[in-house]
Enzyme design. Structure first.
Site, short mmCIF file in Angstrom:
data_model
loop_
_atom_site.label_atom_id
_atom_site.label_comp_id
_atom_site.label_asym_id
_atom_site.label_seq_id
_atom_site.Cartn_x
_atom_site.Cartn_y
_atom_site.Cartn_z
N LEU A 11 37.79 43.39 56.41
CA LEU A 11 37.19 42.51 55.39
C LEU A 11 36.08 41.67 56.00
CD1 LEU A 11 37.29 41.33 52.49
CD2 LEU A 11 38.92 39.64 53.31
N SER A 54 34.69 33.22 56.39
CA SER A 54 35.41 32.46 55.36
C SER A 54 34.94 32.83 53.96
CB SER A 54 35.20 30.95 55.57
OG SER A 54 35.77 30.57 56.80
N GLU A 61 43.17 34.99 58.75
CA GLU A 61 43.84 34.96 57.44
C GLU A 61 43.49 33.70 56.66
OE1 GLU A 61 45.96 37.29 56.27
OE2 GLU A 61 46.69 38.37 58.03
N GLU A 111 33.04 40.18 58.09
CA GLU A 111 31.80 40.74 58.64
C GLU A 111 31.18 39.72 59.60
OE1 GLU A 111 29.32 42.00 55.39
OE2 GLU A 111 30.79 43.54 54.81
P1 TGC Z 1 37.34 33.14 44.06
O1 TGC Z 1 36.27 33.17 43.02
O2 TGC Z 1 38.15 31.90 44.23
O3 TGC Z 1 38.37 34.34 43.82
C1 TGC Z 1 37.93 35.65 43.54
C2 TGC Z 1 39.04 36.35 42.77
O4 TGC Z 1 40.21 36.47 43.58
C3 TGC Z 1 41.33 35.81 42.97
N1 TGC Z 1 42.13 35.23 44.07
C4 TGC Z 1 43.25 35.79 44.52
N2 TGC Z 1 43.91 36.88 44.12
C5 TGC Z 1 45.02 37.21 44.79
N3 TGC Z 1 45.46 36.52 45.85
C6 TGC Z 1 44.83 35.44 46.31
N4 TGC Z 1 45.25 34.78 47.39
C7 TGC Z 1 43.65 35.01 45.63
N5 TGC Z 1 42.76 34.00 45.79
C8 TGC Z 1 41.82 34.15 44.82
C9 TGC Z 1 40.70 34.78 42.05
O5 TGC Z 1 41.60 34.44 41.03
C10 TGC Z 1 39.51 35.55 41.54
O6 TGC Z 1 39.97 36.49 40.58
P2 TGC Z 1 39.02 36.98 39.36
O7 TGC Z 1 39.91 37.79 38.49
O8 TGC Z 1 38.54 35.71 38.69
O9 TGC Z 1 37.91 37.75 39.96
O10 TGC Z 1 36.66 33.58 45.43
P3 TGC Z 1 35.64 32.82 46.39
O11 TGC Z 1 34.55 33.77 46.72
O12 TGC Z 1 35.25 31.49 45.81
O13 TGC Z 1 36.50 32.61 47.73
C11 TGC Z 1 37.63 31.84 47.74
C12 TGC Z 1 38.18 31.69 49.19
C13 TGC Z 1 37.23 30.92 50.07
C14 TGC Z 1 39.47 30.91 49.05
C15 TGC Z 1 38.47 33.08 49.80
O14 TGC Z 1 37.34 33.82 49.94
C16 TGC Z 1 39.21 33.03 51.10
O15 TGC Z 1 40.43 33.01 51.10
N6 TGC Z 1 38.51 33.03 52.28
C17 TGC Z 1 39.15 33.17 53.57
C18 TGC Z 1 38.90 34.58 54.09
C19 TGC Z 1 40.07 35.13 54.82
O16 TGC Z 1 41.19 34.69 54.70
N7 TGC Z 1 39.82 36.18 55.56
C20 TGC Z 1 40.86 36.87 56.25
C21 TGC Z 1 40.39 38.20 56.77
S1 TGC Z 1 41.71 39.29 57.21
C22 TGC Z 1 42.39 38.61 58.56
O17 TGC Z 1 42.08 37.56 59.02
C23 TGC Z 1 43.45 39.41 59.17
S2 TGC Z 1 44.11 38.77 60.60
C24 TGC Z 1 45.13 40.00 60.91
C25 TGC Z 1 46.20 39.75 61.89
O18 TGC Z 1 47.31 39.26 61.48
O19 TGC Z 1 46.00 40.14 63.07
P1 FAD Z 2 33.51 30.89 59.75
O1 FAD Z 2 33.77 31.32 58.36
O2 FAD Z 2 32.12 30.99 60.25
O3 FAD Z 2 34.01 29.39 59.92
C1 FAD Z 2 33.62 28.56 61.00
C2 FAD Z 2 34.13 27.15 60.70
O4 FAD Z 2 33.52 26.67 59.50
C3 FAD Z 2 35.64 27.11 60.46
O5 FAD Z 2 36.19 25.95 61.04
C4 FAD Z 2 35.75 27.05 58.96
O6 FAD Z 2 36.94 26.39 58.52
C5 FAD Z 2 34.52 26.23 58.61
N1 FAD Z 2 34.09 26.46 57.23
C6 FAD Z 2 33.63 27.62 56.67
N2 FAD Z 2 33.39 27.45 55.38
C7 FAD Z 2 33.72 26.18 55.08
C8 FAD Z 2 33.71 25.41 53.87
N3 FAD Z 2 33.35 25.93 52.71
N4 FAD Z 2 34.10 24.12 53.96
C9 FAD Z 2 34.52 23.58 55.13
N5 FAD Z 2 34.56 24.26 56.28
C10 FAD Z 2 34.16 25.56 56.25
N6 FAD Z 2 39.40 39.79 59.77
C11 FAD Z 2 39.67 40.96 59.12
O7 FAD Z 2 39.06 41.27 58.10
N7 FAD Z 2 40.63 41.81 59.60
C12 FAD Z 2 41.34 41.55 60.73
O8 FAD Z 2 42.21 42.35 61.12
C13 FAD Z 2 41.06 40.34 61.44
N8 FAD Z 2 41.69 40.09 62.61
C14 FAD Z 2 41.27 39.01 63.38
C15 FAD Z 2 41.76 38.87 64.69
C16 FAD Z 2 41.30 37.83 65.49
C17 FAD Z 2 41.76 37.73 66.91
C18 FAD Z 2 40.39 36.88 64.95
C19 FAD Z 2 39.90 35.73 65.79
C20 FAD Z 2 39.92 37.01 63.67
C21 FAD Z 2 40.34 38.08 62.87
N9 FAD Z 2 39.79 38.31 61.58
C22 FAD Z 2 40.07 39.47 60.90
C23 FAD Z 2 38.73 37.45 61.09
C24 FAD Z 2 39.21 36.11 60.56
O9 FAD Z 2 39.81 36.25 59.31
C25 FAD Z 2 37.99 35.17 60.50
O10 FAD Z 2 37.70 34.82 61.85
C26 FAD Z 2 38.24 33.94 59.67
O11 FAD Z 2 38.41 34.28 58.31
C27 FAD Z 2 37.11 32.90 59.82
O12 FAD Z 2 35.88 33.48 59.72
P2 FAD Z 2 34.76 33.19 60.84
O13 FAD Z 2 35.36 33.46 62.17
O14 FAD Z 2 33.54 33.96 60.47
O15 FAD Z 2 34.49 31.64 60.75
#
Ligand code: TGC
Ligand code: FAD
Length: 402
Positions: free
Chosen positions: A148, A155, A381, A150
């Site tokens: 997911l 975030s 996450e 990039e």
């Molecule tokens: P927003 O407009 O709020 O939402 C878009 C659509 O998504 C729905 N939605 C959800 N649906 C299911 N589960 C959830 N948790 C949901 N949260 C929101 C929402 O209702 C909406 O639906 P619809 O029908 O209206 O289209 O989206 P936004 O662009 O404003 O972003 C909201 C935000 C910032 C909270 C979201 O983008 C976010 O959570 N950002 C954080 C990104 C993140 O968590 N990345 C993780 C990458 S994967 C990873 O880190 C794996 S680590 C793996 C390991 O364990 O090693």
């Molecule tokens: P950024 O989004 O650039 O954030 C930098 C700082 O700015 C953070 O402190 C953040 O809280 C802050 N910030 C950003 N936006 C806001 C806002 N609106 N308001 C206030 N503060 C803000 N991703 C995947 O898709 N798949 C994976 O398997 C996966 N595995 C991972 C494994 C590791 C070891 C790590 C380190 C990351 C992994 N990730 C994965 C990515 C991870 O989900 C992202 O690192 C995370 O979502 C944050 O994105 P970023 O690193 O680009 O930080």
């Protein structure tokens, strides 16, 4: 527990051994306890003896992927006919807790495979694709990853630029993903990319497809026993049947994140417990000023606060689990638990490290490794601050992201 509800002596002893301060075991079923004890025993035998060396070498213990499949760590709450464990959400949580007691990277191996690869295929792929991939993922024969994030969209994944273009009987995929757990060793990737209409679509991309590579990211001081890489797509042909037919938009990947964040809320408790255990034991054995350091009020303050915060986190996770079992855990409730419990675990790791004094920085004790790992867990996450803003949005009704 005895059938009349009184707690046996053995259960009381267990409470102190495993720091179940509010006797949460009473809230668990036989199946939960069996799953927990089996995974705990496996971690003790297979993870704990080797994890410090793998961490030091920054090497992934790849031999554990298959074993994690064998102990049922992949998709514990997914149906058995689709490679899962057929258990409930609390069993899934408690398995993550025991894995993370060993190491956050080991829990990552399992949570990516189960919640971020098997779950989207189970929920969104065609029946044919489910049958093709899920049993092999469940057994650990295949390893998956989830793309997911990039380079310029972490975030804010909604801003992604990775894209697919319709090219007759297949799509052409271009773009790049960053920070992808397991990508260099994965057999397949669940990838999220925008179509011509700018809608986010999910798909399975098999490794070995021409134009697809997954270089490793080096130099991590955190989660060193977990392998992380990029995903690079240069005109990659994706068969149409590999694209999830019915899901569009960010809610696709976010629904998978909800599942994984839930597991992390439990998992972090395991890391905290391991640090607390170590600090408690060390403080009773380490003598300074002719007394065990556990006798000093300042050490007791640290330990008392640690177990209080762990207990609160356990109750939060358990209640979230009962809601999840009814299908009623909201994304915002999951965010609160992920944020609170990971931060709690990081604070516990830091305090536990202090209790070990100089020894705390060595690999003879687990605290420093957990502490370094938890810096990643606090960020992936959804970062600590992003989850705070999700709670903020939920309670105010006002969106800080728009
Ligand atoms: P927003 O407009 O709020 O939402 C878009 C659509 O998504 C729905 N939605 C959800 N649906 C299911 N589960 C959830 N948790 C949901 N949260 C929101 C929402 O209702 C909406 O639906 P619809 O029908 O209206 O289209 O989206 P936004 O662009 O404003 O972003 C909201 C935000 C910032 C909270 C979201 O983008 C976010 O959570 N950002 C954080 C990104 C993140 O968590 N990345 C993780 C990458 S994967 C990873 O880190 C794996 S680590 C793996 C390991 O364990 O090693
Ligand atoms: P950024 O989004 O650039 O954030 C930098 C700082 O700015 C953070 O402190 C953040 O809280 C802050 N910030 C950003 N936006 C806001 C806002 N609106 N308001 C206030 N503060 C803000 N991703 C995947 O898709 N798949 C994976 O398997 C996966 N595995 C991972 C494994 C590791 C070891 C790590 C380190 C990351 C992994 N990730 C994965 C990515 C991870 O989900 C992202 O690192 C995370 O979502 C944050 O994105 P970023 O690193 O680009 O930080």
């Amino acid at each position: 527990m005895e059938s009349n509800g009184t707690i046996t002596k053995a259960a009381k002893t267990d409470r102190y051994q495993h720091h179940d301060y509010y006797i949460i075991d009473e809230l668990l079923t036989e199946e939960h306890l069996l799953a927990r004890d089996a995974v705990r025993a496996w971690v003790k035998q297979e993870v704990s003896p080797v994890i410090e060396q793998y961490t030091e070498k920054a090497e992934c213990p790849k031999h554990l992927f298959k074993q994690l499949g064998e102990i049922g760590a992949y998709g514990p709450s997914l149906p058995t006919e689709y490679g899962g464990g057929g258990m409930d959400e609390i069993a899934y949580g408690i398995i993550m807790q025991e894995l993370e007691r060993g190491d956050s990277g080991i829990r990552s191996m399992a949570s990516v495979q189960g919640s971020l690869v098997m779950y989207p295929i189970y929920r969104y792929a065609s029946e044919e694709q489910k049958k093709k991939y899920l049993p092999k993922l469940g057994s650990g024969e295949f390893i998956g990853c989830f793309g997911l994030t990039e380079p310029d969209h972490g975030s804010n994944p909604g801003g992604m630029i990775t894209n697919i273009r319709d090219n007759g009987d297949h799509y052409i995929l271009n773009g790049a993903k960053m920070w992808i757990t397991n990508s260099p060793v994965a057999d397949l990737a669940v990838v999220w990319a925008k179509d011509e209409e700018g809608k986010i679509r999910g798909m399975v991309v098999e490794s070995g497809t021409p134009g697809f590579s997954a270089p490793e990211i080096h130099g991590k001081w955190s989660l060193r026993a977990s392998i992380t890489g990029e995903l690079v797509f240069e005109d990659v042909k994706v068969p149409k049947e590999n694209v999830f037919p019915d899901v569009r938009g960010l809610k696709g990947p976010l629904s998978c994140l909800s599942k994984a964040r839930y597991g992390i809320a439990w998992g972090a408790i395991g890391a905290a417990l391991d640090c607390y255990d170590s600090a408690l034991n060390y403080s009773k054995e380490r003598i300074q000023f002719d007394k065990p350091i556990a006798q000093f009020q300042l050490t007791q303050k640290k330990l008392a606060e640690m177990i209080t915060e762990i207990t609160k986190a356990q109750l939060l996770a358990w209640r979230l689990g009962t809601l999840a079992n009814k299908g009623e855990a909201s994304p915002a409730q999951i965010s609160m638990a992920k944020r609170n419990n990971v931060h709690m675990a990081l604070e516990v790791a830091r305090e536990a490290r202090q209790i070990h004094g100089g020894m705390g920085i060595t690999n003879e004790y687990p605290c420093m490794r957990h502490m370094m790992n938890l810096e990643t867990v606090l960020t992936y996450e959804g970062t600590h601050d992003i989850h705070l803003l999700i709670t903020g949005m939920d309670v105010t009704g006002l969106n800080a992201f728009k």
